[in-house]
Write an enzyme that holds these catalytic residues in place. Sequence first.
Site, PDB file in Angstrom:
ATOM      1  N   GLY A   9     -37.757   3.534   3.227  1.00 54.75           N
ATOM      2  CA  GLY A   9     -38.662   2.838   2.314  1.00 54.75           C
ATOM      3  C   GLY A   9     -39.374   1.688   2.998  1.00 54.75           C
ATOM      4  O   GLY A   9     -39.730   0.695   2.347  1.00 54.75           O
ATOM      5  N   ALA A  11     -42.295   1.208   4.166  1.00 53.84           N
ATOM      6  CA  ALA A  11     -43.744   1.015   4.039  1.00 53.84           C
ATOM      7  C   ALA A  11     -44.135   0.023   2.957  1.00 53.84           C
ATOM      8  O   ALA A  11     -45.291  -0.427   2.923  1.00 53.84           O
ATOM      9  CB  ALA A  11     -44.438   2.353   3.787  1.00 53.84           C
ATOM     10  N   GLY A  13     -42.579  -2.902  -0.452  1.00 50.50           N
ATOM     11  CA  GLY A  13     -41.523  -3.510  -1.246  1.00 50.50           C
ATOM     12  C   GLY A  13     -40.371  -4.091  -0.448  1.00 50.50           C
ATOM     13  O   GLY A  13     -40.560  -4.713   0.599  1.00 50.50           O
ATOM     14  N   ILE A  14     -39.158  -3.889  -0.956  1.00 50.65           N
ATOM     15  CA  ILE A  14     -37.969  -4.453  -0.320  1.00 50.65           C
ATOM     16  C   ILE A  14     -37.773  -3.869   1.070  1.00 50.65           C
ATOM     17  O   ILE A  14     -37.360  -4.574   2.000  1.00 50.65           O
ATOM     18  CB  ILE A  14     -36.721  -4.203  -1.191  1.00 50.65           C
ATOM     19  CG1 ILE A  14     -36.857  -4.938  -2.536  1.00 50.65           C
ATOM     20  CG2 ILE A  14     -35.451  -4.662  -0.471  1.00 50.65           C
ATOM     21  CD1 ILE A  14     -35.732  -4.646  -3.510  1.00 50.65           C
ATOM     22  N   ASP A  42     -39.410  13.111   3.855  1.00 54.13           N
ATOM     23  CA  ASP A  42     -39.208  13.201   2.414  1.00 54.13           C
ATOM     24  C   ASP A  42     -37.706  13.252   2.165  1.00 54.13           C
ATOM     25  O   ASP A  42     -37.060  14.283   2.374  1.00 54.13           O
ATOM     26  CB  ASP A  42     -39.888  14.458   1.870  1.00 54.13           C
ATOM     27  CG  ASP A  42     -39.725  14.603   0.360  1.00 54.13           C
ATOM     28  OD1 ASP A  42     -39.043  13.747  -0.249  1.00 54.13           O
ATOM     29  OD2 ASP A  42     -40.257  15.571  -0.208  1.00 54.13           O
ATOM     30  N   LEU A  43     -37.148  12.143   1.728  1.00 54.16           N
ATOM     31  CA  LEU A  43     -35.703  12.038   1.559  1.00 54.16           C
ATOM     32  C   LEU A  43     -35.210  12.627   0.253  1.00 54.16           C
ATOM     33  O   LEU A  43     -34.023  12.557  -0.053  1.00 54.16           O
ATOM     34  CB  LEU A  43     -35.281  10.566   1.663  1.00 54.16           C
ATOM     35  CG  LEU A  43     -35.681   9.864   2.958  1.00 54.16           C
ATOM     36  CD1 LEU A  43     -35.157   8.431   2.953  1.00 54.16           C
ATOM     37  CD2 LEU A  43     -35.182  10.611   4.183  1.00 54.16           C
ATOM     38  N   GLY A  72     -36.554   4.270  -2.807  1.00 59.30           N
ATOM     39  CA  GLY A  72     -36.184   4.655  -4.162  1.00 59.30           C
ATOM     40  C   GLY A  72     -37.383   4.760  -5.076  1.00 59.30           C
ATOM     41  O   GLY A  72     -38.498   4.364  -4.717  1.00 59.30           O
ATOM     42  N   TYR A 154     -33.156   6.387 -14.381  1.00 59.58           N
ATOM     43  CA  TYR A 154     -33.085   5.366 -13.328  1.00 59.58           C
ATOM     44  C   TYR A 154     -31.744   4.649 -13.359  1.00 59.58           C
ATOM     45  O   TYR A 154     -31.066   4.525 -12.327  1.00 59.58           O
ATOM     46  CB  TYR A 154     -34.223   4.364 -13.516  1.00 59.58           C
ATOM     47  CG  TYR A 154     -34.193   3.231 -12.520  1.00 59.58           C
ATOM     48  CD1 TYR A 154     -34.645   3.412 -11.211  1.00 59.58           C
ATOM     49  CD2 TYR A 154     -33.699   1.970 -12.875  1.00 59.58           C
ATOM     50  CE1 TYR A 154     -34.616   2.368 -10.288  1.00 59.58           C
ATOM     51  CE2 TYR A 154     -33.665   0.926 -11.967  1.00 59.58           C
ATOM     52  CZ  TYR A 154     -34.128   1.126 -10.679  1.00 59.58           C
ATOM     53  OH  TYR A 154     -34.093   0.095  -9.765  1.00 59.58           O
ATOM     54  N   LYS A 158     -28.525   4.499 -10.462  1.00 62.01           N
ATOM     55  CA  LYS A 158     -28.000   3.277  -9.862  1.00 62.01           C
ATOM     56  C   LYS A 158     -26.503   3.118 -10.121  1.00 62.01           C
ATOM     57  O   LYS A 158     -25.764   2.629  -9.255  1.00 62.01           O
ATOM     58  CB  LYS A 158     -28.775   2.075 -10.388  1.00 62.01           C
ATOM     59  CG  LYS A 158     -30.237   2.056  -9.933  1.00 62.01           C
ATOM     60  CD  LYS A 158     -30.359   2.127  -8.413  1.00 62.01           C
ATOM     61  CE  LYS A 158     -31.791   2.028  -7.927  1.00 62.01           C
ATOM     62  NZ  LYS A 158     -31.900   2.080  -6.451  1.00 62.01           N
TER      63      LYS A 158
END
Length: 260
Positions: A9, A11, A13-14, A42-43, A72, A154, A158
């Site tokens: 991830g 690219a 955000g976090i 592509d995970l 995510g 979602y 989590k």
Amino acid sequence: MSRVSVVTGAASGIGQATARVLSERGDRVIGIDLHDAEITADLSTEEGLAAMVEAVTKVSGGIVDGVFAIAGLAQETPPTVAVNFFGMVGTLKGLRPLLAKSSAPRAQGIASLASIMPVDDDLVAAMTAGDRAAAMARAAEIAQPGLSAGGFIYDSTKKAFAQWIRRNAPTPEWAGASIPLNAIAPGVIRTPMTADLLVTPEATDQLLQVAPMPLNGIAPPTAPAQLLAWLGSEANTHLCGQLIFIDGGGEVLQRGDATW
């Protein structure tokens, strides 16, 4: 010596913030994302995960010091299950052999304050069993118009991921191999993923009623990034299976001292 850190991830955000923090401290960062990353993968699929592991093995020389499973989705759709649970778990399990070759390996992922919210028990059970087909089928059922009250997919991903961290961290494969395995649980973070939820003050207030953050309000992505960077550092020698809430106090307000 510079540590080799893998960030999914990367690219936005976090993930992007974490990659930047790690680079600034001197790590060699291998970024992974669907675009704008050193490795594009592509995970959400088994094939994509296998290709990612192969690519990381090649560019790292077969040894990595830190894995940051961050990629995510926050959509009430089946792909969220594929990425948030199977993608994160697949990343950590797939790269564990490379971590095991490091002198100071560290592994961490992203849960959420949402992990303590109401969930769909059947979906959580399917993910916990590692049954991708059943989990995707249940998510498709929940996603049908009128069937989801919002958040069940979602939030369920989590919770399932948080439980996976707790159950696997003390095992011979992780703690027994001297690999600290932990996760953070952010509250509302200002990223592209949450942009649509924060477009107006009214929308923001509504979101904070569900996920209150009395300490300093909505956080920038650098806040969880700094915490992740410490978890992935050599200084973290004994945290095992911990879910660290970085949520401005949301979990404290919702659970109080109930865990004791």
